[in-house]
Design a protein around this motif. Structure first.
Motif, PDB file in Angstrom:
ATOM      1  N   ASP A   1       5.070  -8.045 -21.478  1.00 51.13           N
ATOM      2  CA  ASP A   1       4.691  -9.075 -21.897  1.00 51.13           C
ATOM      3  C   ASP A   1       3.165  -9.257 -21.699  1.00 51.13           C
ATOM      4  N   ALA A   2       2.567  -8.692 -20.826  1.00 52.50           N
ATOM      5  CA  ALA A   2       1.177  -8.849 -20.482  1.00 52.50           C
ATOM      6  C   ALA A   2       0.301  -8.266 -21.734  1.00 52.50           C
ATOM      7  N   GLU A   3       0.802  -7.066 -22.158  1.00 52.77           N
ATOM      8  CA  GLU A   3       0.234  -6.337 -23.583  1.00 52.77           C
ATOM      9  C   GLU A   3       0.208  -7.590 -24.760  1.00 52.77           C
ATOM     10  N   LEU A   4       1.279  -8.341 -24.713  1.00 46.31           N
ATOM     11  CA  LEU A   4       1.397  -9.208 -25.776  1.00 46.31           C
ATOM     12  C   LEU A   4       0.612 -10.559 -25.598  1.00 46.31           C
TER      13      LEU A   4
ATOM     14  N   ASN B   1       0.221 -13.572 -20.138  1.00 45.13           N
ATOM     15  CA  ASN B   1      -0.123 -13.030 -18.775  1.00 45.13           C
ATOM     16  C   ASN B   1       0.384 -14.245 -17.752  1.00 45.13           C
ATOM     17  N   VAL B   2       0.845 -15.414 -17.763  1.00 40.85           N
ATOM     18  CA  VAL B   2       1.101 -16.194 -16.731  1.00 40.85           C
ATOM     19  C   VAL B   2       2.731 -16.149 -16.854  1.00 40.85           C
ATOM     20  N   LYS B   3       3.181 -16.124 -15.495  1.00 38.72           N
ATOM     21  CA  LYS B   3       4.809 -16.051 -15.444  1.00 38.72           C
ATOM     22  C   LYS B   3       4.835 -17.236 -14.240  1.00 38.72           C
ATOM     23  N   ALA B   4       6.027 -18.284 -14.695  1.00 37.63           N
ATOM     24  CA  ALA B   4       6.138 -19.127 -13.596  1.00 37.63           C
ATOM     25  C   ALA B   4       7.689 -19.273 -13.369  1.00 37.63           C
TER      26      ALA B   4
ATOM     27  N   ILE C   1      18.725 -25.988 -11.193  1.00 35.80           N
ATOM     28  CA  ILE C   1      18.250 -24.863 -12.148  1.00 35.80           C
ATOM     29  C   ILE C   1      16.903 -24.144 -11.633  1.00 35.80           C
ATOM     30  N   LEU C   2      16.831 -22.985 -11.976  1.00 38.55           N
ATOM     31  CA  LEU C   2      15.587 -22.341 -11.910  1.00 38.55           C
ATOM     32  C   LEU C   2      15.172 -21.611 -13.526  1.00 38.55           C
ATOM     33  N   VAL C   3      13.889 -22.290 -13.972  1.00 38.76           N
ATOM     34  CA  VAL C   3      13.739 -21.745 -15.385  1.00 38.76           C
ATOM     35  C   VAL C   3      12.455 -20.752 -15.417  1.00 38.76           C
ATOM     36  N   THR C   4      12.685 -19.647 -16.054  1.00 34.35           N
ATOM     37  CA  THR C   4      11.598 -18.626 -15.999  1.00 34.35           C
ATOM     38  C   THR C   4      10.884 -18.650 -17.233  1.00 34.35           C
ATOM     39  N   MET C   5       9.429 -18.913 -17.080  1.00 35.66           N
ATOM     40  CA  MET C   5       8.696 -19.193 -18.254  1.00 35.66           C
ATOM     41  C   MET C   5       7.313 -18.216 -18.313  1.00 35.66           C
ATOM     42  N   TYR C   6       7.084 -17.900 -19.567  1.00 32.22           N
ATOM     43  CA  TYR C   6       5.717 -17.051 -19.780  1.00 32.22           C
ATOM     44  C   TYR C   6       5.038 -17.863 -20.601  1.00 32.22           C
ATOM     45  N   SER C   7       3.562 -17.683 -20.535  1.00 28.03           N
ATOM     46  CA  SER C   7       2.575 -18.460 -21.334  1.00 28.03           C
ATOM     47  C   SER C   7       1.187 -17.344 -21.410  1.00 28.03           C
ATOM     48  N   LYS C   8       0.480 -17.857 -22.311  1.00 22.10           N
ATOM     49  CA  LYS C   8      -0.796 -16.946 -22.645  1.00 22.10           C
ATOM     50  C   LYS C   8      -1.849 -17.578 -21.519  1.00 22.10           C
TER      51      LYS C   8
ATOM     52  N   SER D   1      13.241 -34.266 -11.186  1.00 26.02           N
ATOM     53  CA  SER D   1      11.706 -33.607 -10.626  1.00 26.02           C
ATOM     54  C   SER D   1      11.981 -32.295 -11.095  1.00 26.02           C
ATOM     55  N   SER D   2      10.610 -31.619 -10.557  1.00 32.12           N
ATOM     56  CA  SER D   2      10.492 -30.212 -10.908  1.00 32.12           C
ATOM     57  C   SER D   2       9.189 -29.604  -9.963  1.00 32.12           C
ATOM     58  N   GLU D   3       9.429 -28.634  -9.485  1.00 27.86           N
ATOM     59  CA  GLU D   3       8.393 -28.029  -8.838  1.00 27.86           C
ATOM     60  C   GLU D   3       8.079 -26.542  -9.518  1.00 27.86           C
ATOM     61  N   SER D   4       6.850 -26.191  -9.932  1.00 27.76           N
ATOM     62  CA  SER D   4       6.650 -24.811 -10.455  1.00 27.76           C
ATOM     63  C   SER D   4       5.974 -23.719  -9.608  1.00 27.76           C
ATOM     64  N   PHE D   5       6.506 -22.606  -9.837  1.00 23.68           N
ATOM     65  CA  PHE D   5       5.643 -21.634  -8.775  1.00 23.68           C
ATOM     66  C   PHE D   5       4.833 -20.699  -9.815  1.00 23.68           C
ATOM     67  N   ILE D   6       3.784 -20.385  -9.736  1.00 23.43           N
ATOM     68  CA  ILE D   6       3.196 -19.509 -10.714  1.00 23.43           C
ATOM     69  C   ILE D   6       3.043 -18.097 -10.035  1.00 23.43           C
TER      70      ILE D   6
END
Length: 124
Positions: free
Chosen positions: A28-31, A34-37, A73-80, A101-106
């Protein structure tokens, strides 16, 4: 080991359901991702199917897992970028009807180890 022996062995593992599928692991980082949460979400459980469907419409959402504990639920997400992740959480996830409600962990740094059934790099 010749290829027919390897093929037979793999065929048996698939038949025994020890191997479910074959896949490619993308870097993912090569594409540029770089940010996973991980985002924990509490929701109106009557709207579960709607919420999960809406989450999967968001670019960058990779996995949605129903879990026990303080989140539904837990959501795994990626962003640039962090800015793009912020927009995903605040503008997309935060607007889905039924999310309470939600809480994010970078993810700052990650380490992994092989599962017991995987040979280590040190073994022959």
């Amino acid at each position: 080991m010749n290829s027919s022996v390897v093929y037979s062995r793999i065929k048996r593992l698939v038949k025994r359901k020890l191997i479910e599928r074959f896949t490619i692991v993308v870097n993912d980082a090569e594409l540029g991702y770089n940010v996973k949460a991980l985002t924990g979400i509490n929701m109106d459980t009557k709207k579960r199917d709607h919420i999960i469907s809406e989450l999967f419409k968001i670019d960058g959402v990779r996995e949605v897992a129903e879990v026990t504990g303080r989140f539904d639920i837990l959501v795994t997400m990626y962003s640039k970028s962090l800015d793009q992740m912020h927009k995903m959480v605040s503008e997309r996830i935060g607007r889905i009807e039924g999310i309470q409600s939600s809480e994010s962990f970078i993810e700052m740094k990650s380490r992994a180890k092989a599962m017991p059934y995987m040979p280590s790099k040190d073994s022959d």
